[in-house]
Every structure is written in structure tokens, then in C-alpha cells.
Motif scaffolding. Structure first.
Motif, PDB file in Angstrom:
ATOM      1  N   ARG A  33       0.848  -1.192   0.000  1.00 23.44           N
ATOM      2  CA  ARG A  33       0.000   0.000   0.000  1.00 23.44           C
ATOM      3  C   ARG A  33       0.882   1.239   0.000  1.00 23.44           C
ATOM      4  NH1 ARG A  33      -3.814  -0.364   4.999  1.00 23.44           N
ATOM      5  NH2 ARG A  33      -1.782  -0.576   5.999  1.00 23.44           N
ATOM      6  N   ILE A  34       0.754   2.042  -1.052  1.00 23.73           N
ATOM      7  CA  ILE A  34       1.577   3.243  -1.201  1.00 23.73           C
ATOM      8  C   ILE A  34       0.657   4.447  -1.382  1.00 23.73           C
ATOM      9  CG2 ILE A  34       3.229   4.431  -2.691  1.00 23.73           C
ATOM     10  CD1 ILE A  34       4.510   1.799  -3.287  1.00 23.73           C
ATOM     11  N   ALA A  35       0.957   5.536  -0.692  1.00 28.13           N
ATOM     12  CA  ALA A  35       0.205   6.782  -0.839  1.00 28.13           C
ATOM     13  C   ALA A  35       1.087   7.839  -1.484  1.00 28.13           C
ATOM     14  CB  ALA A  35      -0.293   7.284   0.515  1.00 28.13           C
ATOM     15  N   ARG A 169     -11.078  -8.367  -9.988  1.00 32.69           N
ATOM     16  CA  ARG A 169     -10.028  -8.819  -9.076  1.00 32.69           C
ATOM     17  C   ARG A 169      -8.638  -8.428  -9.580  1.00 32.69           C
ATOM     18  NH1 ARG A 169     -14.091  -8.747  -6.163  1.00 32.69           N
ATOM     19  NH2 ARG A 169     -14.880 -10.636  -5.160  1.00 32.69           N
ATOM     20  N   PRO A 170      -8.371  -7.139  -9.758  1.00 28.71           N
ATOM     21  CA  PRO A 170      -7.074  -6.706 -10.285  1.00 28.71           C
ATOM     22  C   PRO A 170      -5.955  -6.917  -9.280  1.00 28.71           C
ATOM     23  CG  PRO A 170      -8.326  -4.818  -9.534  1.00 28.71           C
ATOM     24  CD  PRO A 170      -9.251  -6.008  -9.427  1.00 28.71           C
ATOM     25  N   SER A 171      -4.728  -6.927  -9.765  1.00 34.32           N
ATOM     26  CA  SER A 171      -3.566  -7.067  -8.886  1.00 34.32           C
ATOM     27  C   SER A 171      -3.161  -5.739  -8.271  1.00 34.32           C
ATOM     28  CB  SER A 171      -2.384  -7.644  -9.671  1.00 34.32           C
ATOM     29  OG  SER A 171      -2.695  -8.921 -10.176  1.00 34.32           O
ATOM     30  N   LEU A 172      -3.520  -4.635  -8.928  1.00 31.18           N
ATOM     31  CA  LEU A 172      -3.221  -3.286  -8.431  1.00 31.18           C
ATOM     32  C   LEU A 172      -4.455  -2.421  -8.556  1.00 31.18           C
ATOM     33  CD1 LEU A 172      -1.299  -0.944  -7.540  1.00 31.18           C
ATOM     34  CD2 LEU A 172      -0.764  -0.615  -9.977  1.00 31.18           C
ATOM     35  N   LEU A 173      -4.789  -1.697  -7.504  1.00 29.51           N
ATOM     36  CA  LEU A 173      -5.905  -0.752  -7.541  1.00 29.51           C
ATOM     37  C   LEU A 173      -5.364   0.650  -7.348  1.00 29.51           C
ATOM     38  CD1 LEU A 173      -9.041  -0.429  -7.665  1.00 29.51           C
ATOM     39  CD2 LEU A 173      -8.989  -0.354  -5.161  1.00 29.51           C
ATOM     40  N   LEU A 205      -2.237  -1.411  -3.516  1.00 31.56           N
ATOM     41  CA  LEU A 205      -3.006  -0.158  -3.552  1.00 31.56           C
ATOM     42  C   LEU A 205      -2.075   1.022  -3.763  1.00 31.56           C
ATOM     43  CD1 LEU A 205      -5.750   1.323  -3.073  1.00 31.56           C
ATOM     44  CD2 LEU A 205      -5.123   1.433  -0.644  1.00 31.56           C
ATOM     45  N   LEU A 206      -2.404   1.837  -4.760  1.00 28.62           N
ATOM     46  CA  LEU A 206      -1.731   3.124  -4.959  1.00 28.62           C
ATOM     47  C   LEU A 206      -2.763   4.200  -4.665  1.00 28.62           C
ATOM     48  CD1 LEU A 206       0.727   4.791  -5.853  1.00 28.62           C
ATOM     49  CD2 LEU A 206      -0.149   4.685  -8.197  1.00 28.62           C
ATOM     50  N   LEU A 207      -2.624   4.865  -3.535  1.00 27.62           N
ATOM     51  CA  LEU A 207      -3.595   5.844  -3.058  1.00 27.62           C
ATOM     52  C   LEU A 207      -3.087   7.255  -3.342  1.00 27.62           C
ATOM     53  CD1 LEU A 207      -6.188   6.489  -1.376  1.00 27.62           C
ATOM     54  CD2 LEU A 207      -4.729   6.399   0.656  1.00 27.62           C
ATOM     55  N   VAL A 208      -3.820   8.002  -4.146  1.00 28.79           N
ATOM     56  CA  VAL A 208      -3.483   9.390  -4.450  1.00 28.79           C
ATOM     57  C   VAL A 208      -4.370  10.277  -3.586  1.00 28.79           C
ATOM     58  CG1 VAL A 208      -3.422  11.171  -6.232  1.00 28.79           C
ATOM     59  CG2 VAL A 208      -2.832   8.803  -6.804  1.00 28.79           C
ATOM     60  N   THR A 209      -3.772  11.143  -2.777  1.00 24.94           N
ATOM     61  CA  THR A 209      -4.573  11.944  -1.851  1.00 24.94           C
ATOM     62  C   THR A 209      -3.842  13.222  -1.461  1.00 24.94           C
ATOM     63  OG1 THR A 209      -5.693  11.925   0.311  1.00 24.94           O
ATOM     64  CG2 THR A 209      -3.637  10.697   0.145  1.00 24.94           C
ATOM     65  N   HIS A 210      -4.623  14.238  -1.067  1.00 21.59           N
ATOM     66  CA  HIS A 210      -4.016  15.427  -0.473  1.00 21.59           C
ATOM     67  C   HIS A 210      -4.186  15.422   1.046  1.00 21.59           C
ATOM     68  CE1 HIS A 210      -8.273  16.916  -1.085  1.00 21.59           C
ATOM     69  NE2 HIS A 210      -8.065  17.287   0.161  1.00 21.59           N
ATOM     70  N   ASP A 211      -4.826  14.380   1.574  1.00 19.89           N
ATOM     71  CA  ASP A 211      -5.095  14.277   3.007  1.00 19.89           C
ATOM     72  C   ASP A 211      -3.946  13.541   3.691  1.00 19.89           C
ATOM     73  OD1 ASP A 211      -6.031  13.588   5.581  1.00 19.89           O
ATOM     74  OD2 ASP A 211      -8.107  13.716   4.885  1.00 19.89           O
ATOM     75  N   LEU A 212      -3.138  14.283   4.428  1.00 20.65           N
ATOM     76  CA  LEU A 212      -1.977  13.700   5.089  1.00 20.65           C
ATOM     77  C   LEU A 212      -2.370  12.664   6.140  1.00 20.65           C
ATOM     78  CD1 LEU A 212       0.001  17.005   5.566  1.00 20.65           C
ATOM     79  CD2 LEU A 212       0.592  15.169   4.005  1.00 20.65           C
ATOM     80  N   ARG A 218      -3.416   4.875   6.217  1.00 18.64           N
ATOM     81  CA  ARG A 218      -3.771   3.801   5.286  1.00 18.64           C
ATOM     82  C   ARG A 218      -2.613   3.240   4.478  1.00 18.64           C
ATOM     83  NH1 ARG A 218      -8.947   2.070   6.631  1.00 18.64           N
ATOM     84  NH2 ARG A 218      -9.928   3.859   7.645  1.00 18.64           N
ATOM     85  N   ALA A 219      -1.445   3.842   4.506  1.00 16.67           N
ATOM     86  CA  ALA A 219      -0.361   3.418   3.621  1.00 16.67           C
ATOM     87  C   ALA A 219       0.819   2.849   4.390  1.00 16.67           C
ATOM     88  CB  ALA A 219       0.096   4.589   2.761  1.00 16.67           C
ATOM     89  N   ASP A 220       1.521   1.900   3.747  1.00 16.22           N
ATOM     90  CA  ASP A 220       2.778   1.396   4.297  1.00 16.22           C
ATOM     91  C   ASP A 220       3.914   2.379   4.003  1.00 16.22           C
ATOM     92  OD1 ASP A 220       1.478  -1.079   4.934  1.00 16.22           O
ATOM     93  OD2 ASP A 220       1.651  -1.641   2.830  1.00 16.22           O
ATOM     94  N   ARG A 221       3.807   3.017   2.842  1.00 15.79           N
ATOM     95  CA  ARG A 221       4.868   3.914   2.396  1.00 15.79           C
ATOM     96  C   ARG A 221       4.229   5.164   1.802  1.00 15.79           C
ATOM     97  NH1 ARG A 221       8.429   3.125  -2.345  1.00 15.79           N
ATOM     98  NH2 ARG A 221       7.279   1.193  -2.732  1.00 15.79           N
ATOM     99  N   VAL A 222       4.834   6.322   2.038  1.00 11.38           N
ATOM    100  CA  VAL A 222       4.305   7.597   1.537  1.00 11.38           C
ATOM    101  C   VAL A 222       5.339   8.261   0.631  1.00 11.38           C
ATOM    102  CG1 VAL A 222       3.608   9.941   2.169  1.00 11.38           C
ATOM    103  CG2 VAL A 222       2.788   8.003   3.503  1.00 11.38           C
TER     104      VAL A 222
END
Length: 579
Positions: A33-35, A169-173, A205-212, A218-222
């Protein structure tokens, strides 16, 4: 070693002569999980779009590579990319209303993805779509599948997009700002469910957000992006509590203050301070109650102990709104016997979940929808049920600022014409007077005069919202109704807009009714808070008291749902000391 799903190397993306992504390296492993965080225009969404070939307009990859399971897909053809989208790489876009077809039933929109990838056909696809809607947390999925997007709340529409994104059921969301416009409790439900589904399926998961806070929780790595570059990366806690780069420090410093007392109850000193604040607030309130005021006057005390004693700008009494339920009969009470006042030069915030009735309350006050019962007094005069010139005069004293400045500003009008619109509508002055007033308003909201002849699409999100605020102030209203005015903005722009609203209130004495789902934003701006649930005001009072020592369990749940507050507050002094 585990084979990487995605490898991005020295990626460069340009729109004409403008470089949007500049030399980005990124690797995502299965289940990771990366943000990606950053201000508007930092390149984070462009990075996500470039992975699956969805760059808008003139955007193109000008350098570097994108490899999926070792295959170079940097310049893959449309046929190959269509095979990847949805089936191997899922996408949950930001705005569910604009990303769902308004004239197609929800169930069919889910099944279309299954059919396109040859996974299901006919009735089997329809049945699987219903199952997916149920998995995404929608109640009564069989009935909901036959409905249209406009019949869903924002949170329900977002669940539909999650169902579509995970249908194959994708491998990356890739989740691009999936909850930016949702209230904190719905946001938590959506993200909890997204976490559950991705973990069960082993989906990265690749999470794109402006919410720190959301990134931290939610992420393992930012990854922190600025001007198309990754300026800092690391574990969520390390990046957000001990940032090394000036830009990251500014992002952390610009985030609205989180409600610390509830987050640090394990610390006896903090708990004692919170209790003292509550006792002080109660003492102040009891003192105010003893002041002899005339019936038409209100006396309120803000956090600095300053008492205001004058007739309120707005008095709402027993306001109720009922809707008849189509097909099933009965009545839905969207707003149920709500009462409150707003004093001059003060801000009252209404908070609550989606569907709690806060926006309906604001729309009744503005006269955009009729009230079923109750009174709304503006400067002592009841404005419920007004028509014609009397309603027009009332609206001159109240102006709205809506959530999305792009949809609330006419794309075919210049900034000058947009700001001058209410002046023309109320017959204020000739052309020279209008131009002078527009220039004055631009100066008030800290926009350069050079923007006068630009169109909304030529402005940033923060600039568009400043134009919307300038337009609302054009005819010098006594009350401005702000409906989620900063929810779609990144933290840096959000901080600027909140500072602007506070400054305008201090200089002009304008009152605000502030609708928001973000309690941290409310804490930064509001003097008084009303908490709504199922159409009722379950708790109201001074902001300091409500947000630090709530008495209603529902308010506590709202506070507990603030994403990442515990991480950001873990070491605020360290994060901000060097900012």
C-alpha cells in the motif's frame, strides 16, 4: 525476492511545453500500500493516469519507462491498455457523479466491466454485479442495482466505483482521491471496506490523496510530490511526523489542527487540560446565561472570552423539511425541528454525516427549497415562504459559496463577469462602477488584477474558490452560507482559503453558516458548532467545548473517525518546530 508488480523508472510526462511529471521512480510490490501526497498541481494524479494510459488532452510520456510485471507498457497500444485496465489494474476515480453514467442503471455499469473483459455474460453478469455491490457494502444490492446514480448518496456512489474497480479482481488498484468529498464517518467506512477487500484479494493499492492523515493511516509507504518530482519518501509515520524536506514540513504545518484531547486521553496531563477547558466553557456559559438580554438579542462568548450582545443575523426556529417517499409511501423527515442562531461577525458550523440534513438546512435558509414548517428570521424578519421582490431582497443579504467552484462558475464567463454577476442582477451601478467594484473584490480575496479576463478553466482550484468567495461578497451580504467550500482542495490551498475567510470576517464583520464534514476544518474556523444526525441537532454549543469534550456518543464517533489524527498528533512539535 518477490517480483514487483509495477516498476516506474525516470518517468517524464508533459503537456505541450509544461512538464507535469519529472523523473519519477516508483516500485510497487504485490499487496503493498503506497500513498502519493502533494498539493494540487504537484503531478500526483498525472502520475497515476500515466500508468494506465489515461492522460488527458495533450499529455504524453516523454521519457522513462512503465513496466507491468516486467512488460514495458510505456507506449503500449490502446488494445493492450484496455486489456490491462480493470482486469489487471483497477481504478477508483475521484468524483463518482461525473464518473458514473447518469442515465444508466448502476447494476449495468458494474456488469459492463465484467462483460468487456469476457468474465461474465447476460444474466450471470447481472447477478455478479449485484454480488459486487453487496461486497462493496451497499444495502439491498438487488434493489440498488436497478437505481440510477442520482438516487444514491455520495458515499454510496463511491462504493459503486469501488465495486467496479475491484470487479475483475485486479492485482493493483489505483484510488485517486477516493474519499475527498465524503464525511469522516463515511470516509472511514469506505476506506475500511477498501482495505478489507484489497487485503482479502491480495491487491496492491496506490492511493493518491491530499489528506496527510489519510495517507498516514492507510499506507505502508508515503511519497511526497512537488512540481512533478518525488521530494521525500519513506514509512508513513516517519514522513509525516518527522519530515526532512521543507515542502513536506509546509504540508504538515498547513493541515488543519486535529482534535488532540480525544486522541491523547491516555496522557493524564492532556485529559486534565481537556477537563479544565470543559469546566471553563461551562462556567462561561453559565455566566452568560445570567446576563439580562432583551428577547431579540443574543449574548455569546467565543474562545477568547469576548461577549457579543446584539440582535443575531439569523434565527432558525423549529425548522423542518419533509419529503414524500416515491413508490413506498410515507414521509421522510430530512430536517427535524432544528433551531439555532448566528450572531453578527461569527461563524456557526453544521457538521454531520452525509444525509444528516445539514445541506438541506442550508438550502432552506437560502430559500432554494421550501421549508415544511418552522421559521427563518433574517435580521428579525421571517423569510420562509417569501416570493418575488421580498425573496429577492432577502437573498441580497445572504449569498452562497458552494463546494465545487468549477461547477458553480459558468465556464463561458470571464472572472470579471462572474464576480459582477450579482451586482448586475441587483442593478448596482454602471460599467465603470462594476469594474471598480470587481477590482476591489479581487484585491479583498488576494487575486491579481491580471486574472480579470481569464476563464475558470485557466485558474487553479484555489483561485476558482477565491472567485466564488469574491462573487458572494459582491453585494455586501450580512450572511454567507459556505457549503463544503474547502473539501476538494489540498491542505495548502485549504489553509489559504480558511485564512482568507477568517480575515474577511474580521475586516467586514460578515457572518458565516459553514457546512462541513471535516471537523478539523471546523475547529479552525467556527465559533459555534451544531452536530446533526438523521435530521436532528443532537448537540450544539461553543466549538471549543463540542470538539474537545462532546457529550453525545455520535459526536465522539465523528471525532474518532478523523483519519490519521493520532499519527499526525503523535509528535506535532517535532513536525512543526522546523517548519
Amino acid at each position: 525476492m518477490t517480483e514487483s508488480l509495477l516498476e516506474i523508472s525516470d518517468l517524464r510526462v508533459a503537456f505541450g511545453e509544461v512538464t507535469a511529471v519529472d523523473g519519477v521512480d516508483l516500485t510497487i510490490a504485490p499487496g503493498e500500500r503506497i500513498a502519493v501526497v502533494g498539493a494540487s498541481g504537484s503531478g500526483k494524479s498525472t502520475l497515476a493516469q500515466s500508468i494506465i494510459g489515461l492522460l488527458p488532452g495533450t499529455g504524453e510520456i516523454t521519457g522513462g519507462s512503465v513496466r507491468w510485471r516486467g512488460e514495458d507498457i510505456t507506449h503500449a497500444g490502446e488494445k493492450r491498455l484496455r486489456g490491462l485496465r480493470g482486469k489487471e489494474i483497477g481504478l477508483v476515480p475521484q468524483d463518482p457523479m461525473s464518473n458514473l453514467n447518469p442515465v444508466t442503471r448502476v447494476g449495468r455499469q458494474v456488469s459492463e466491466t465484467l462483460v468487456a473483459h469476457g468474465l461474465y455474460r447476460g444474466r450471470a453478469a447481472q447477478q455478479r454485479a449485484i454480488e459486487l455491490l453487496g461486497e462493496a457494502g451497499l444495502p439491498e444490492p438487488q434493489r440498488r442495482a436497478r437505481q440510477y446514480p442520482h438516487e444514491f448518496s455520495g458515499g454510496m456512489r463511491q462504493r459503486v466505483l469501488i465495486a467496479i474497480g475491484l470487479s475483475c479482481r485486479p492485482s493493483l488498484l489505483i484510488a485517486d482521491e477516493p474519499t475527498s468529498a465524503l464525511d469522516v464517518t463515511v470516509q472511514r467506512q469506505i476506506l475500511d471496506h477498501l482495505d478489507k477487500l484489497t487485503r482479502e484479494l491480495g491487491t496492491a493499492l496506490l492511493l493518491v490523496t491530499h489528506d496527510l492523515g489519510l495517507a498516514a493511516e492507510r499506507a505502508d509507504r508515503v511519497l511526497v510530490m512537488s512540481d512533478g518530482k518525488i521530494v521525500e519518501s519513506g514509512s508513513a509515520r516517519a514522513v509525516l511526523t518527522d519530515p526532512q524536506e521543507d515542502y513536506t514540513r509546509r504540508l504538515v504545518a498547513a493541515a488543519p489542527a486535529r482534535i488532540a484531547p480525544l486522541r491523547a486521553l491516555a496522557d493524564p496531563a492532556t485529559e486534565e487540560a481537556a477537563q479544565l477547558d470543559t469546566e471553563n466553557a461551562a462556567a462561561a456559559n453559565s455566566g452568560i446565561a445570567e446576563v439580562d438580554t432583551a428577547p431579540e438579542e443574543t449574548a455569546q462568548s467565543d474562545s477568547k472570552g469576548v461577549v457579543a450582545k446584539e440582535a443575531p443575523v439569523l434565527e432558525v426556529s423549529h425548522l423542518t423539511k419533509e419529503y414524500r417517499i416515491r413508490g413506498r409511501g410515507g414521509v421522510l423527515r430530512a430536517v427535524d425541528d432544528v433551531s439555532f442562531t448566528i450572531a453578527r461577525g461569527r461563524t456557526t458550523a453544521i457538521v454531520g454525516e452525509s444525509g444528516s440534513g445539514k445541506t438541506t438546512t442550508a438550502r432552506m435558509i437560502l430559500g432554494l427549497i421550501p421549508a415544511s414548517s418552522g421559521t427563518v428570521r433574517l435580521d428579525g424578519s421571517d423569510i420562509v415562504g417569501l416570493r418575488g421582490d421580498r425573496l429577492r431582497a432577502a437573498r441580497q443579504a445572504m449569498q452562497p459559496v458552494f463546494q465545487d467552484p468549477y461547477s458553480s462558475l459558468d465556464p463561458m464567463w470571464t472572472v470579471e463577469r462572474l464576480i459582477a454577476e450579482p451586482l448586475r442582477a441587483f442593478g448596482t451601478g454602471d460599467r465603470s462602477v462594476l469594474r471598480a467594484r470587481v477590482a476591489e473584490l479581487l484585491d479583498q480575496v488576494a487575486l491579481p488584477a491580471a486574472l480579470t479576463h481569464r476563464y475558470p478553466h485557466e485558474l487553479s482550484g484555489g483561485q476558482r474558490q477565491r472567485v466564488a468567495i469574491a462573487r458572494a461578497l459582491a453585494i455586501e451580504p450580512r450572511l454567507v452560507v459556505c457549503d463544503e467550500p474547502v473539501s476538494a482542495l489540498d491542505v495548502l490551498v485549504q489553509s489559504q482559503i480558511l485564512a482568507l475567510l477568517s480575515d474577511l470576517q474580521e475586516r467586514l464583520g460578515v457572518s458565516y453558516l459553514f457546512i462541513s464534514h471535516d471537523l478539523a476544518v471546523v475547529q479552525a474556523l467556527a465559533h459555534d458548532v451544531i452536530v446533526m444526525r438523521d435530521g436532528k441537532a443532537v448537540e450544539q454549543g461553543p466549538a471549543d467545548q463540542i470538539l474537545t469534550a462532546p457529550t453525545d456518543p455520535y459526536t465522539r464517533r465523528l471525532l474518532d473517525a478523523i483519519p490519521g489524527a493520532s499519527i499526525i498528533e503523535a509528535s506535532p512539535s517535532e513536525a512543526l518546530r522546523s517548519a
